[in-house]
Design an enzyme around this catalytic site. Structure first.
Site, mmCIF file in Angstrom:
data_model
loop_
_atom_site.group_PDB
_atom_site.id
_atom_site.type_symbol
_atom_site.label_atom_id
_atom_site.label_comp_id
_atom_site.label_asym_id
_atom_site.label_seq_id
_atom_site.Cartn_x
_atom_site.Cartn_y
_atom_site.Cartn_z
ATOM 1 N N THR A 46 -55.621 14.617 -18.801
ATOM 2 C CA THR A 46 -55.146 13.613 -17.852
ATOM 3 C C THR A 46 -55.253 14.094 -16.417
ATOM 4 O O THR A 46 -55.647 13.349 -15.507
ATOM 5 C CB THR A 46 -53.675 13.262 -18.150
ATOM 6 N N TYR A 109 -51.477 2.138 -24.280
ATOM 7 C CA TYR A 109 -51.625 0.706 -23.986
ATOM 8 C C TYR A 109 -51.454 -0.177 -25.221
ATOM 9 O O TYR A 109 -50.726 -1.161 -25.186
ATOM 10 C CB TYR A 109 -52.972 0.408 -23.299
ATOM 11 N N TYR A 135 -51.234 15.226 -28.759
ATOM 12 C CA TYR A 135 -50.678 15.161 -27.399
ATOM 13 C C TYR A 135 -49.759 13.958 -27.303
ATOM 14 O O TYR A 135 -50.214 12.807 -27.382
ATOM 15 C CB TYR A 135 -51.824 15.076 -26.386
ATOM 16 N N ARG A 140 -46.942 8.075 -20.273
ATOM 17 C CA ARG A 140 -48.259 7.504 -19.996
ATOM 18 C C ARG A 140 -48.727 6.549 -21.098
ATOM 19 O O ARG A 140 -49.515 5.654 -20.832
ATOM 20 C CB ARG A 140 -49.295 8.629 -19.829
ATOM 21 N N LYS A 164 -49.038 19.230 -28.097
ATOM 22 C CA LYS A 164 -48.598 19.321 -26.711
ATOM 23 C C LYS A 164 -47.514 18.262 -26.563
ATOM 24 O O LYS A 164 -47.798 17.059 -26.533
ATOM 25 C CB LYS A 164 -49.754 19.066 -25.744
ATOM 26 N N ILE A 206 -49.193 23.894 -21.833
ATOM 27 C CA ILE A 206 -50.410 23.442 -21.145
ATOM 28 C C ILE A 206 -49.919 22.894 -19.815
ATOM 29 O O ILE A 206 -49.268 21.855 -19.756
ATOM 30 C CB ILE A 206 -51.194 22.402 -21.955
#
Length: 293
Positions: A46, A109, A135, A140, A164, A206
């Site tokens: 990202t 989304y 992840y 997000r 993550k 990360i």
């Protein structure tokens, strides 16, 4: 996956003033991170403004990182999306020989159910020739991959080796840590709670800030992994203000301002992202000046 223990950094994509990719700046960022002691590099996550890069630009970034790294550190590649078939196709056709794992974000989304998230990663796992790092970043994606889904995937697929975890919820992370398979790694995706997650049993982070201040941040994580708690928290509190600042007006606007201040790369972003405002720029510059003394 010992290569994923410690500090990985989610590399930015530096741009010139004309918005083209600045490969020379990317080289400086890679060397700055490696020389600062981080353990691995994450490409096209990202933070790389992946959503605004063309396919040719993504290939340029990958090629540049592979060449500059020159085998010095393990590499992880971001391969994810909200179209499962497209992700599977990329995994089946891309040369992944230079990478130790992929980092694959939970679909955004579409807002899938937990079963939909499981089935998505089942397809990803079955298509991937190399290990998979899940992840989870609800801020997000608008959907949270719950611990029971993470644990189900970890138990069902041998190549799902890590997560993550970037929900910003230490309790959720601890639920995974409590019940995970022995060799499954829980990696923080949140710089501010990376140390507490490590002390709870996590494998590292990360990081975004880690590429700006690799010496200080990677040492903090190593101290945490070695259970040198007081020393680790001394580093945490040294960096805490900078972590807040780099996310205050969005990522990667903040870390790019750090690089601008360090003289490593410019602070240009592609719309819809914009650079930090003058007030935040001054505060970031002051922090960089103080930590460099």
């Amino acid at each position: 996956m010992q290569s994923l223990i410690g500090t990985g950094v989610a590399l930015v994509t530096p741009f010139k003033k004309d918005f083209s990719i600045d490969t020379e700046a990317l080289e400086r960022i890679i060397n700055h991170s490696i020389n600062g002691g981080i353990e691995y590099l994450v490409v096209l996550g990202t933070t790389a403004e992946n959503a605004t890069l063309s396919q040719d630009e993504k290939e340029l970034v990958i090629k540049t990182v592979i060449e500059v790294n020159n085998g010095r550190l393990p590499l992880v590649l971001g391969v994810g999306g909200n179209n499962t078939l497209k992700v599977v196709e990329e995994l089946k056709t891309r040369d992944l020989s230079h990478f130790v794992a992929i980092l694959s974000v939970s679909p955004y989304y579409n807002k899938p159910t937990q079963e939909g998230i499981y089935q998505h990663f089942k397809a990803v796992s079955e298509a991937s020739p190399i290990p998979v790092i899940l992840y989870n970043v609800p801020g997000r994606t608008s959907s949270n991959m719950l611990p029971k889904t993470v644990l189900r995937l970890a138990n069902d697929f041998e190549n799902v080796v890590a997560i993550k975890e970037a929900a910003g919820d230490i309790v959720q992370a601890m639920q995974i840590l409590k019940d995970k398979p022995k060799d499954f790694l829980v990696i923080s995706g949140d710089d501010m709670i990376a140390l507490p997650m490590v002390l709870a049993g996590g494998a590292g982070v990360i990081s975004v800030i880690g590429q700006g201040f690799p010496v200080e941040f990677s040492e903090m994580i190593r101290l945490g992994l070695n259970r040198k708690v007081d020393e680790a928290f001394k580093s945490q509190y040294l960096l805490a203000d900078s972590i807040d600042m780099i996310f205050e007006q969005g990522n990667p606007a903040g870390i790019k301002e750090v690089f601008q201040s360090l003289g490593i790369a410019g602070n240009t972003l592609r719309l819809p992202l914009v650079s930090v405002d003058e007030s935040l720029s001054k505060r970031i510059n002051q922090f960089v000046e103080n930590i460099s003394k």
